[in-house]
Design an enzyme around this catalytic site. Structure first.
Site, PDB file in Angstrom:
ATOM      1  N   LEU A 132       0.380  -2.908  -0.710  1.00 53.61           N
ATOM      2  CA  LEU A 132      -0.183  -4.249  -1.230  1.00 53.61           C
ATOM      3  C   LEU A 132      -0.259  -4.198  -2.439  1.00 53.61           C
ATOM      4  CD1 LEU A 132      -2.456  -2.817   1.401  1.00 53.61           C
ATOM      5  CD2 LEU A 132      -0.999  -4.160   2.549  1.00 53.61           C
ATOM      6  N   CYS A 133      -0.107  -5.498  -2.282  1.00 53.70           N
ATOM      7  CA  CYS A 133      -0.337  -6.284  -4.053  1.00 53.70           C
ATOM      8  C   CYS A 133      -1.825  -6.017  -4.457  1.00 53.70           C
ATOM      9  CB  CYS A 133      -0.249  -8.261  -3.720  1.00 53.70           C
ATOM     10  SG  CYS A 133      -0.907  -8.892  -5.117  1.00 53.70           S
ATOM     11  N   VAL A 134      -2.513  -5.989  -4.781  1.00 55.02           N
ATOM     12  CA  VAL A 134      -3.261  -5.879  -5.559  1.00 55.02           C
ATOM     13  C   VAL A 134      -4.783  -6.642  -5.173  1.00 55.02           C
ATOM     14  CG1 VAL A 134      -3.515  -6.103  -7.967  1.00 55.02           C
ATOM     15  CG2 VAL A 134      -5.084  -4.306  -6.747  1.00 55.02           C
TER      16      VAL A 134
END
Lengths: 101, 135, 130
Positions: free
Chosen positions: C77-79
């Site tokens: 997941l993109c932070v």
């Protein structure tokens, strides 16, 4: 080899299919998925987009077509049905994938 | 294939209405650290991303338009604009921002890397890319 | 062949998550190496274990988890997208002083560099979005 263009928009909603065709060269393949499958139907106001695009191969994802109640006999001539394994094969057999969202 | 890949960012969304334009820019900025050959393409409503004079002071949104001007410093070599889309959207290149590029080592300079191209030229640029990121 | 998959939309709102899942599953079953699935924008909502769909609907999050368990799939997941949308793991909870976590098992939170790296490493990048 050439590129695979995926189109997931209804051609009645957005010009993704039109532009995927405009930017695709001879030998390219277009795969219609999700609402993009409506672009594969014969007898619509936009059928000519696919029907008149020569030198490109068109595919439609069977699961998405079936979900939308469109039978195979409604497809434009020459459009080929694929399942998800066929989708994977198309990805593998082309140089790269361009998603026209 | 060489170690360096040709990345193409395909931008087809208007700015501010949705997050896509900004998030595409974020990937480009982060991607600069990876030293790939990076080009951006603006098609359909994506051409609106480059329109000059954006002012978000009344809308309380982060104004990311100035960031495009710095892309030359992030290793972006080419920004291609679709002529057909530009005309269809009532714009000319004069309406678009300019992005300068300079190679610090060779001192090579380009005043503006924003180029308006026709369909065939754009198709060629897409075709010769190794990876296309779609937003 | 080595493949990377990018998912840009949240589950249930848009078919992109479903398409990405079925594609990824077919690729793995076909013997291909899916190097990473990267979730961006609302796509990060694929990674909350607090999802509770009605019984007669598919559980999109659980499907990813089971696929990842079976094939040791890397689900990232993109932070920045996760922080904006409240998807939290232990590290993020500690860093940002949150009182709970909600990330699903087999998912991890990391930077956009993971997407770039996947694009460099893989033979193909397949994007599912709106």
């Amino acid at each position: 080899m050439a590129d695979l263009y995926t189109v997931n928009k209804s051609p009645f909603e957005k010009n993704s299919l039109e532009n995927a065709i405009r930017f695709s060269g001879e030998g390219a393949s277009v795969l219609l998925i999700e609402d993009g499958v409506y672009g594969a139907m014969a007898g619509t106001a936009v059928s000519d987009l696919v029907a008149s695009a020569t030198g490109r191969k068109f595919h439609v994802l069977r699961a998405d077509l079936k979900a939308r109640g469109i039978s195979e006999d409604r497809l434009i001539d020459g459009v080929e049905l694929v399942d998800y394994a066929g989708f994977v094969d198309l990805v593998v057999s082309h140089d790269k994938v361009q998603a026209w969202l | 294939m060489s170690d360096v890949k040709k990345f193409m960012y395909l931008n087809r969304r208007a700015p501010y209405g949705t997050i896509y334009a900004w998030e595409s820019l974020e990937v480009v900025l982060i991607g600069a650290a990876f030293d790939q050959e990076v080009s951006l393409m603006f098609v359909d409503d994506g051409v609106f991303q480059l329109v000059k004079g954006s002012d978000t002071s009344e809308s309380d949104m982060k104004n990311f338009t100035p960031t495009y001007r710095t892309l030359g410093d992030y290793g972006v070599r080419h920004m291609y604009v679709d002529k057909t889309s530009l005309e269809a959207h009532g714009l000319t290149q004069d309406d678009l921002i300019e992005v300068a590029w300079e190679d610090w080592e060779s001192e090579e300079e380009v005043d503006n890397i924003v180029e308006v191209l026709d369909s065939e030229e754009l198709a060629e640029k897409l075709g010769e890319s190794d990876v296309v990121f779609s937003f | 062949m080595k493949l990377a998959v990018q998912v840009n939309e949240g589950p249930y709102q848009h078919q992109a998550s479903d398409s990405a899942y079925h594609f990824t599953k077919a690729a793995l079953e076909g013997g291909h190496d899916v190097f990473r699935v990267f979730f961006y924008h609302d796509g990060v909502l694929n990674g909350t274990r607090l999802t509770t769909p009605p019984q007669d609907d598919r559980n999109i999050v659980k499907r990813w988890v089971e696929l990842a368990e079976k094939y040791d799939l890397d689900l990232v997941l993109c932070v920045a997208a996760a922080q904006r949308r409240g998807i939290v793991d232990d590290g993020e909870a500690e860093r940002n002083g949150k009182d709970a976590t909600n990330i699903a098992p087999k998912f991890r939170i990391s930077g956009l560099g993971q997407l770039i790296e996947a694009a460099i490493q893989c033979d193909r990048l397949v994007v599912f979005g709106d």
